[in-house]
Design a protein around this motif. Structure first.
Motif, mmCIF file in Angstrom:
data_model
loop_
_atom_site.group_PDB
_atom_site.id
_atom_site.type_symbol
_atom_site.label_atom_id
_atom_site.label_comp_id
_atom_site.label_asym_id
_atom_site.label_seq_id
_atom_site.Cartn_x
_atom_site.Cartn_y
_atom_site.Cartn_z
ATOM 1 N N TYR A 96 0.887 -1.170 0.000
ATOM 2 C CA TYR A 96 0.000 0.000 0.000
ATOM 3 C C TYR A 96 0.920 1.214 0.000
ATOM 4 C CZ TYR A 96 -3.631 3.333 1.245
ATOM 5 O OH TYR A 96 -4.498 4.396 1.239
ATOM 6 N N GLU A 115 -2.729 6.459 -2.431
ATOM 7 C CA GLU A 115 -3.262 7.679 -1.822
ATOM 8 C C GLU A 115 -2.223 8.786 -1.969
ATOM 9 O OE1 GLU A 115 -5.324 9.240 2.359
ATOM 10 O OE2 GLU A 115 -4.386 7.272 2.271
ATOM 11 N N ARG A 165 -3.337 10.524 9.420
ATOM 12 C CA ARG A 165 -4.547 9.912 8.871
ATOM 13 C C ARG A 165 -4.192 8.862 7.808
ATOM 14 N NH1 ARG A 165 -6.187 15.348 8.922
ATOM 15 N NH2 ARG A 165 -6.320 15.509 6.643
ATOM 16 N N MET A 166 -3.176 9.178 7.014
ATOM 17 C CA MET A 166 -2.712 8.203 6.026
ATOM 18 C C MET A 166 -2.200 6.939 6.713
ATOM 19 S SD MET A 166 -0.715 10.261 3.041
ATOM 20 C CE MET A 166 -1.567 10.917 1.602
ATOM 21 N N ASP A 168 -3.194 5.679 9.536
ATOM 22 C CA ASP A 168 -4.371 4.900 9.948
ATOM 23 C C ASP A 168 -4.914 4.095 8.772
ATOM 24 O OD1 ASP A 168 -4.247 5.881 12.533
ATOM 25 O OD2 ASP A 168 -5.732 7.466 12.184
ATOM 26 N N GLN A 169 -5.022 4.745 7.615
ATOM 27 C CA GLN A 169 -5.542 4.070 6.436
ATOM 28 C C GLN A 169 -4.616 2.939 6.003
ATOM 29 O OE1 GLN A 169 -8.355 4.266 4.850
ATOM 30 N NE2 GLN A 169 -7.799 2.909 3.145
ATOM 31 N N THR A 173 -5.440 -1.360 5.835
ATOM 32 C CA THR A 173 -5.432 -2.221 4.650
ATOM 33 C C THR A 173 -4.911 -3.616 4.957
ATOM 34 O OG1 THR A 173 -3.168 -1.629 3.940
ATOM 35 C CG2 THR A 173 -4.994 -0.196 3.200
#
Length: 474
Positions: A96, A115, A165-166, A168-169, A173
């Protein structure tokens, strides 16, 4: 049970030179977080960027190629479309991938990210960046001071907020992740939010040497005029240095916030952390400020630290004094992920460090920049002097003791780094003795490297990216 592939976090300053780092010996600045990384990992004391300005330097990291090959030799050019990029290769292997900040997506470095949060898109990051680059005078390169906001609302803090925040994302995954956090500080103009603008006392700092103009290349006289050196006082120049250090400390504190989150999530056990910078800054060296398309140590010598995962069986902390290049990060990061790198011009640092790094990887490092044919002139408060741009492609070779620069526009330069580490006495100036046989050998080695780049580009069928600009940004 299969071994879980590691996460990789790549933290990058913009325009932070190695000599401004506390862990590189600067006793006038405090960088608690970066010092912690240096004490925990591998410090490469002699790391050099492939180019002295943003676009070509970053493109070299993401392709493993020098500028002559990937084509983005200046701020005008975009990266070749048909070279594989780091994020693409990681994404294809199941990682990711996320990037944010100043990572040059508009120069065709946007490929391979799940992202993205570039600071040049509309929104809070863009607004905070604009507030920064519009600070300062438009007639000189050395104006400095405070951005009228609290540190928590400055660009670097907002980037860290977004990175959290990234993170966390990425964790959600369930995949291994590659997170690239590219801060804009300490990129000029030399302005920073409170309290970092007054964190360092200008009167206590050591000003860099400007040198004697008679010993410097003739073109630099015009560059100093463009920069406005004669319009500034010693107090002005001291303030630049103090704010530059404040900008670096701002980033240090923000990086520490991300590290804390990694720790609290238990991710440090299986996460590589890389600390670097795209290139350096004059901050008064040679009487200049900001940067130019020039191949000097203050613009090329960058910090580089690699910290292995806490749970990995890797060599412990060490300092490595041999020459390495930022192109080496491309195969190194892929090696961390267990990915075989495509053809490139770098060397993976992992097997070398694991084997004890007894023999140097390189006897010299190279850098390239130029081939600029655009319309941007002197562009303060955030750009560079018109006289510092090169219509021709400029090449350099550096060893630990010598530097040779092939400059078709202004004449070649040579420096004895053992006697003149700040490159203040150009040995190709009139009245200097003939260059030694050692410099002749460097010229031959540089010419061979330039030909190797040309041959590699042709062999790979590299198609240069188009030329264009993002209005208001360079």
């Amino acid at each position: 049970m299969a071994v879980q592939r590691p996460n990789i976090v790549y933290l990058m300053f913009d325009q932070a030179k190695a000599s401004a780092m506390s862990f590189m010996g600067n006793t006038e600045i405090e960088m608690p977080y970066c010092d912690h990384l240096a004490a925990s990992g591998w410090v490469f004391d002699q790391a050099y960027a492939a180019a002295p300005i943003c676009t070509p330097s970053r493109a070299s990291v993401h392709t493993g190629m020098f500028p002559q090959v990937h084509g983005a030799t200046c701020h005008q050019n975009r990266v070749a479309y048909n070279l594989p990029q780091l994020a693409e290769l990681l994404q294809d292997a199941g990682y990711y991938t996320a990037a944010l900040g100043h990572y040059e997506p508009e120069r065709n470095l946007s490929r391979g990210w799940h992202e993205q949060a570039p600071m040049h898109e509309r929104g809070p990051l863009f607004d905070s960046w604009i507030a920064h680059i519009k600070s300062g005078r438009k007639d000189v390169a050395w104006s400095s001071g405070a951005i009228d906001c609290e540190a928590k609302d400055g660009n670097s803090a907002l980037l860290t907020d977004r990175a959290l925040r990234m993170l966390d994302q990425a964790e959600a995954t369930g995949r291994p992740f590659f997170l690239h956090l590219a801060y804009d500080d300490p990129h000029p103009p030399y302005f920073v939010p409170h309290p970092y603008d007054t964190m360092y006392d200008p009167d206590s700092l050591t000003l860099p040497e400007a040198g004697d103009s008679a010993d410097l290349p003739a073109w630099q006289a015009k560059a100093r005029a463009d920069v406005g050196t004669e319009l500034g006082s010693e107090a002005d120049f001291r303030k630049v240095l103090a704010v530059y250090y404040g900008m670096i400390r701002y980033i240090d504190d923000e990086m520490a916030r991300l590290h804390k989150a990694l720790s609290e999530k238990g991710l440090l056990e299986n996460t590589w952390i890389i600390l670097g910078s795209d290139h350096g800054d004059y901050t008064g060296e040679k009487g200049l400020f900001n940067k130019s398309e020039s191949l000097y140590g203050c613009l090329l010598h960058v910090p580089m630290v690699i910290v292995p995962p806490a749970g990995a069986k890797e060599p412990g902390p060490r300092r490595i004094e041999d020459l390495v290049s930022t192109v080496d990060l491309f195969p190194t990061i892929l090696d961390m992920a267990g990915i075989t790198a495509p053809r490139n011009q770098g060397h993976s640092l992992l097997p070398w460090v694991r084997d004890g790094h007894e023999a140097p990887l390189r006897d010299a490092v190279f850098a390239q920049v130029g081939d600029y044919h655009g319309f941007i002139g002197t562009s303060w408060p955030s750009g560079m002097p018109k006289s510092g741009r090169h219509p021709s492609l400029t090449h350099a070779i550096r060893t630990k003791t010598r530097s040779y620069i092939n400059d078709p526009d202004n004449g070649d330069e040579a420096y004895d780094l053992a006697a003149d580490p700040k490159e203040l006495r150009c040995l190709t100036n009139d009245g200097q003795p003939d260059l030694s046989a050692e410099f002749a050998a460097l010229q031959d080695q540089l010419a061979a490297f330039v030909q190797e780049c040309a041959d590699l580009k042709e062999d790979l069928g590299v198609v240069d990216g188009d030329r264009g600009f993002v209005k208001g940004w360079e």
